[in-house]
Design a protein around this motif. Structure first.
Motif, mmCIF file in Angstrom:
data_model
loop_
_atom_site.group_PDB
_atom_site.id
_atom_site.type_symbol
_atom_site.label_atom_id
_atom_site.label_comp_id
_atom_site.label_asym_id
_atom_site.label_seq_id
_atom_site.Cartn_x
_atom_site.Cartn_y
_atom_site.Cartn_z
ATOM 1 N N LEU A 71 7.455 -2.350 3.323
ATOM 2 C CA LEU A 71 6.003 -2.378 3.240
ATOM 3 C C LEU A 71 5.520 -0.940 3.181
ATOM 4 O O LEU A 71 5.875 -0.117 4.034
ATOM 5 C CB LEU A 71 5.432 -3.093 4.468
ATOM 6 N N ARG A 72 4.761 -0.627 2.162
ATOM 7 C CA ARG A 72 4.240 0.725 1.965
ATOM 8 C C ARG A 72 2.712 0.669 1.940
ATOM 9 O O ARG A 72 2.146 -0.405 1.759
ATOM 10 C CB ARG A 72 4.752 1.284 0.645
ATOM 11 N N PRO A 73 2.081 1.803 2.090
ATOM 12 C CA PRO A 73 0.612 1.788 2.051
ATOM 13 C C PRO A 73 0.055 1.227 0.736
ATOM 14 O O PRO A 73 -1.034 0.664 0.711
ATOM 15 C CB PRO A 73 0.237 3.264 2.217
ATOM 16 N N ASP A 74 0.832 1.341 -0.346
ATOM 17 C CA ASP A 74 0.349 0.868 -1.650
ATOM 18 C C ASP A 74 0.998 -0.442 -2.092
ATOM 19 O O ASP A 74 0.963 -0.786 -3.265
ATOM 20 C CB ASP A 74 0.545 1.943 -2.713
ATOM 21 N N GLY A 75 1.610 -1.196 -1.171
ATOM 22 C CA GLY A 75 2.185 -2.482 -1.545
ATOM 23 C C GLY A 75 3.561 -2.708 -0.959
ATOM 24 O O GLY A 75 3.917 -2.133 0.067
ATOM 25 N N ILE A 76 4.333 -3.553 -1.631
ATOM 26 C CA ILE A 76 5.670 -3.924 -1.162
ATOM 27 C C ILE A 76 6.706 -3.482 -2.189
ATOM 28 O O ILE A 76 6.587 -3.788 -3.374
ATOM 29 C CB ILE A 76 5.781 -5.456 -0.969
ATOM 30 N N GLY A 121 27.680 -0.902 -9.139
ATOM 31 C CA GLY A 121 26.774 -1.966 -9.569
ATOM 32 C C GLY A 121 25.406 -1.431 -9.943
ATOM 33 O O GLY A 121 25.283 -0.347 -10.491
ATOM 34 N N LYS A 122 24.391 -2.221 -9.590
ATOM 35 C CA LYS A 122 23.029 -1.827 -9.972
ATOM 36 C C LYS A 122 22.047 -2.277 -8.906
ATOM 37 O O LYS A 122 22.341 -3.127 -8.071
ATOM 38 C CB LYS A 122 22.643 -2.440 -11.305
ATOM 39 N N THR A 123 20.860 -1.689 -8.984
ATOM 40 C CA THR A 123 19.737 -2.081 -8.137
ATOM 41 C C THR A 123 18.544 -2.306 -9.036
ATOM 42 O O THR A 123 18.220 -1.460 -9.874
ATOM 43 C CB THR A 123 19.398 -1.000 -7.098
ATOM 44 N N ILE A 124 17.923 -3.452 -8.860
ATOM 45 C CA ILE A 124 16.668 -3.716 -9.558
ATOM 46 C C ILE A 124 15.558 -3.445 -8.559
ATOM 47 O O ILE A 124 15.537 -3.985 -7.452
ATOM 48 C CB ILE A 124 16.602 -5.159 -10.083
ATOM 49 N N HIS A 125 14.663 -2.558 -8.964
ATOM 50 C CA HIS A 125 13.533 -2.174 -8.108
ATOM 51 C C HIS A 125 12.254 -2.750 -8.689
ATOM 52 O O HIS A 125 12.027 -2.691 -9.900
ATOM 53 C CB HIS A 125 13.417 -0.653 -8.022
ATOM 54 N N ALA A 126 11.424 -3.296 -7.827
ATOM 55 C CA ALA A 126 10.113 -3.799 -8.236
ATOM 56 C C ALA A 126 9.103 -3.449 -7.147
ATOM 57 O O ALA A 126 9.448 -3.391 -5.970
ATOM 58 C CB ALA A 126 10.161 -5.317 -8.430
ATOM 59 N N HIS A 127 7.890 -3.200 -7.561
ATOM 60 C CA HIS A 127 6.811 -2.894 -6.617
ATOM 61 C C HIS A 127 5.673 -3.879 -6.828
ATOM 62 O O HIS A 127 5.255 -4.106 -7.962
ATOM 63 C CB HIS A 127 6.316 -1.472 -6.833
ATOM 64 N N ILE A 128 5.192 -4.457 -5.736
ATOM 65 C CA ILE A 128 4.056 -5.391 -5.784
ATOM 66 C C ILE A 128 2.847 -4.672 -5.230
ATOM 67 O O ILE A 128 2.857 -4.200 -4.083
ATOM 68 C CB ILE A 128 4.332 -6.645 -4.920
ATOM 69 N N ASP A 129 1.807 -4.569 -6.026
ATOM 70 C CA ASP A 129 0.565 -3.970 -5.560
ATOM 71 C C ASP A 129 -0.236 -4.975 -4.736
ATOM 72 O O ASP A 129 -0.188 -6.187 -5.017
ATOM 73 C CB ASP A 129 -0.320 -3.556 -6.754
ATOM 74 N N PRO A 130 -0.983 -4.486 -3.760
ATOM 75 C CA PRO A 130 -1.891 -5.411 -3.073
ATOM 76 C C PRO A 130 -3.000 -5.844 -4.028
ATOM 77 O O PRO A 130 -3.324 -5.117 -4.979
ATOM 78 C CB PRO A 130 -2.456 -4.590 -1.920
ATOM 79 N N PRO A 131 -3.572 -7.030 -3.805
ATOM 80 C CA PRO A 131 -4.671 -7.450 -4.685
ATOM 81 C C PRO A 131 -5.865 -6.527 -4.537
ATOM 82 O O PRO A 131 -6.082 -5.960 -3.469
ATOM 83 C CB PRO A 131 -4.994 -8.867 -4.230
ATOM 84 N N ARG A 132 -6.619 -6.399 -5.592
ATOM 85 C CA ARG A 132 -7.813 -5.528 -5.534
ATOM 86 C C ARG A 132 -9.026 -6.321 -5.166
ATOM 87 O O ARG A 132 -9.212 -7.425 -5.405
ATOM 88 C CB ARG A 132 -8.017 -4.888 -6.893
#
Length: 132
Positions: A71-76, A121-132
């Motif tokens: 959990l980050r200040p700008d989302g997950i 191997g590999k890592t898939i990174h994704a970031h979810i923004d909080p709703p506006r």
């Protein structure tokens, strides 16, 4: 959001997607206890994303993966790592069959969707923004 809440787990087996969704829910509950609130929409999006990424890792990359949530200040932030060096190959959705929709759904729900290769191997990174 304070950004101090994190979760890590190794996932395998037929219930991998359900386990990943439980980890997202645990993250949001820990955030709430820490004084941070994650919106229902943000949690729902994260659950869909981890379901898709973990299911694909288990199905196509040897049956096991690891999930890291932050959990980050700008989302997950979501990271799904597996032992396969093969990058995901998006395919046309199968109108009469099953599959082909996952990567497009993940791309629609996330920001900073990337695949990072490593020595094991590999890592898939994704970031979810909080709703506006």
């Amino acid at each position: 959001m304070g950004g101090s809440v994190r979760r890590h787990c190794d996932i395998h087996g037929p219930h991998a997607a359900a386990q990943a969704r439980q980890e997202v829910h645990r993250l949001t509950q820990e955030a709430l206890l820490a004084g941070d609130r994650v919106s229902r929409a943000e949690e729902d999006d994260a659950m869909i994303v981890v379901s898709e990424l973990v299911t694909n890792a288990v199905r196509h990359a040897g049956g096991t993966c690891s999930l890291d949530l932050a959990l980050r200040p700008d989302g997950i932030d979501i990271d799904v790592s597996d032992d396969s060096p093969e990058a995901p190959r998006p395919r046309e959705p199968a109108l009469l069959g099953e599959g082909g929709y996952g990567w497009g759904i993940v791309a629609h729900l996330t920001r900073d969707l990337s695949v990072r290769g490593g020595a094991h191997g590999k890592t898939i990174h994704a970031h979810i923004d909080p709703p506006r």
